[in-house]
Design an enzyme around this catalytic site. Structure first.
Site, PDB file in Angstrom:
ATOM      1  N   LEU A  47       0.858  -1.178   0.000  1.00  0.00           N
ATOM      2  CA  LEU A  47       0.000   0.000   0.000  1.00  0.00           C
ATOM      3  C   LEU A  47       0.896   1.229   0.000  1.00  0.00           C
ATOM      4  O   LEU A  47       1.982   1.207   0.586  1.00  0.00           O
ATOM      5  CB  LEU A  47      -0.883   0.037   1.252  1.00  0.00           C
ATOM      6  CG  LEU A  47      -1.938  -1.049   1.414  1.00  0.00           C
ATOM      7  CD1 LEU A  47      -2.649  -0.905   2.756  1.00  0.00           C
ATOM      8  CD2 LEU A  47      -2.946  -1.009   0.284  1.00  0.00           C
ATOM      9  N   ASP A  48       0.432   2.308  -0.632  1.00  0.00           N
ATOM     10  CA  ASP A  48       1.154   3.571  -0.569  1.00  0.00           C
ATOM     11  C   ASP A  48       1.285   3.998   0.888  1.00  0.00           C
ATOM     12  O   ASP A  48       0.446   3.651   1.725  1.00  0.00           O
ATOM     13  CB  ASP A  48       0.390   4.676  -1.306  1.00  0.00           C
ATOM     14  CG  ASP A  48       0.243   4.440  -2.792  1.00  0.00           C
ATOM     15  OD1 ASP A  48       1.023   3.645  -3.352  1.00  0.00           O
ATOM     16  OD2 ASP A  48      -0.656   5.061  -3.380  1.00  0.00           O
ATOM     17  N   LYS A  49       2.296   4.789   1.167  1.00  0.00           N
ATOM     18  CA  LYS A  49       2.523   5.298   2.519  1.00  0.00           C
ATOM     19  C   LYS A  49       1.268   5.980   3.063  1.00  0.00           C
ATOM     20  O   LYS A  49       0.905   5.814   4.219  1.00  0.00           O
ATOM     21  CB  LYS A  49       3.702   6.277   2.508  1.00  0.00           C
ATOM     22  CG  LYS A  49       4.010   6.882   3.848  1.00  0.00           C
ATOM     23  CD  LYS A  49       5.208   7.821   3.766  1.00  0.00           C
ATOM     24  CE  LYS A  49       5.531   8.387   5.130  1.00  0.00           C
ATOM     25  NZ  LYS A  49       6.731   9.237   5.088  1.00  0.00           N
ATOM     26  N   THR A  51      -1.855   5.500   2.270  1.00  0.00           N
ATOM     27  CA  THR A  51      -3.051   4.658   2.306  1.00  0.00           C
ATOM     28  C   THR A  51      -3.057   3.792   3.557  1.00  0.00           C
ATOM     29  O   THR A  51      -2.057   3.169   3.896  1.00  0.00           O
ATOM     30  CB  THR A  51      -3.103   3.760   1.050  1.00  0.00           C
ATOM     31  OG1 THR A  51      -3.046   4.585  -0.109  1.00  0.00           O
ATOM     32  CG2 THR A  51      -4.359   2.928   1.019  1.00  0.00           C
ATOM     33  N   ARG A 150      -5.601   6.385  -7.079  1.00  0.00           N
ATOM     34  CA  ARG A 150      -5.377   7.827  -6.963  1.00  0.00           C
ATOM     35  C   ARG A 150      -5.350   8.495  -8.340  1.00  0.00           C
ATOM     36  O   ARG A 150      -5.966   9.538  -8.556  1.00  0.00           O
ATOM     37  CB  ARG A 150      -4.075   8.079  -6.207  1.00  0.00           C
ATOM     38  CG  ARG A 150      -4.112   7.541  -4.774  1.00  0.00           C
ATOM     39  CD  ARG A 150      -2.756   7.508  -4.118  1.00  0.00           C
ATOM     40  NE  ARG A 150      -2.243   8.856  -3.919  1.00  0.00           N
ATOM     41  CZ  ARG A 150      -1.008   9.103  -3.497  1.00  0.00           C
ATOM     42  NH1 ARG A 150      -0.169   8.104  -3.232  1.00  0.00           N
ATOM     43  NH2 ARG A 150      -0.604  10.342  -3.336  1.00  0.00           N
TER      44      ARG A 150
END
Length: 185
Positions: A47-49, A51, A150
């Site tokens: 996961l993105d930082k 998220t 996103r």
């Protein structure tokens, strides 16, 4: 946690893993150093930082192989919840494009473009209002590209609340949460 898997609810602001050898640790590194039984964890998705939400780590070669194959064959489904202060153009929307890196961001390109990786995301309205002017949406990525949800939300006119990188209205955090992941265990 069971003998094969460790599932974690990642808070926003934590990296899945350390972004560089001398950077601060990510949740993967933090877990591996906390329990001897977690020393050989495998990251099965990221996961993105910014998220928050569900992460799955493999603890055994059997689990790692099984989940890797399920991801490759697109048998894993993921559902995310997001907030935007811009309306979804219809009750449901499927976005299909190519996503390519452009500096620190990614861009959505036509499917016919020679650049980028094919990406597809299905969006639906979940509720009309979260606050004064926000709506809660559901996103199901049918592929797994970096920043896919996103990029697709922003390119479709409803950037995620707090996602300044992609034109979202400033907020306390990026309002994107990995709510559910489904696979065969």
């Amino acid at each position: 946690e069971d003998e094969h898997l460790l599932v974690v609810n990642k808070p926003p602001g934590w990296n899945t893993h350390a972004p560089a050898p001398h950077a601060g640790e990510g949740i993967y590194d933090w877990l591996r150093h906390r329990e001897p039984r977690w020393a050989d964890l495998a990251i099965l998705h990221r996961l993105d930082k910014e998220t928050s939400g569900v992460l799955v780590f493999g603890k055994t070669p059997l689990a790692n192989k099984s989940l890797t194959e399920q991801f490759a064959q697109r048998h894993v489904t993921k559902r995310y919840v997001l907030a935007s202060d811009q309306p979804l153009p219809s009750a449901e929307l499927t976005v299909r494009s190519r996503i390519a890196r452009a500096g620190e961001r990614y861009v959505s390109l036509p499917v016919s473009s020679p650049r980028g990786e094919l990406a597809e995301t299905r969006f639906s309205a979940r509720s009309q209002k979260l606050g004064v002017s926000s709506q809660e949406l559901e996103a199901e990525p049918l592929t797994g590209r970096t920043h896919q949800i996103r990029v697709h939300a922003a390119a479709s006119g409803f950037p995620i609340l707090g996602d300044r990188l992609y034109g979202g209205t400033p907020a306390a955090r990026v309002f994107l949460h990995a709510e559910e992941i489904t696979f065969t265990h």
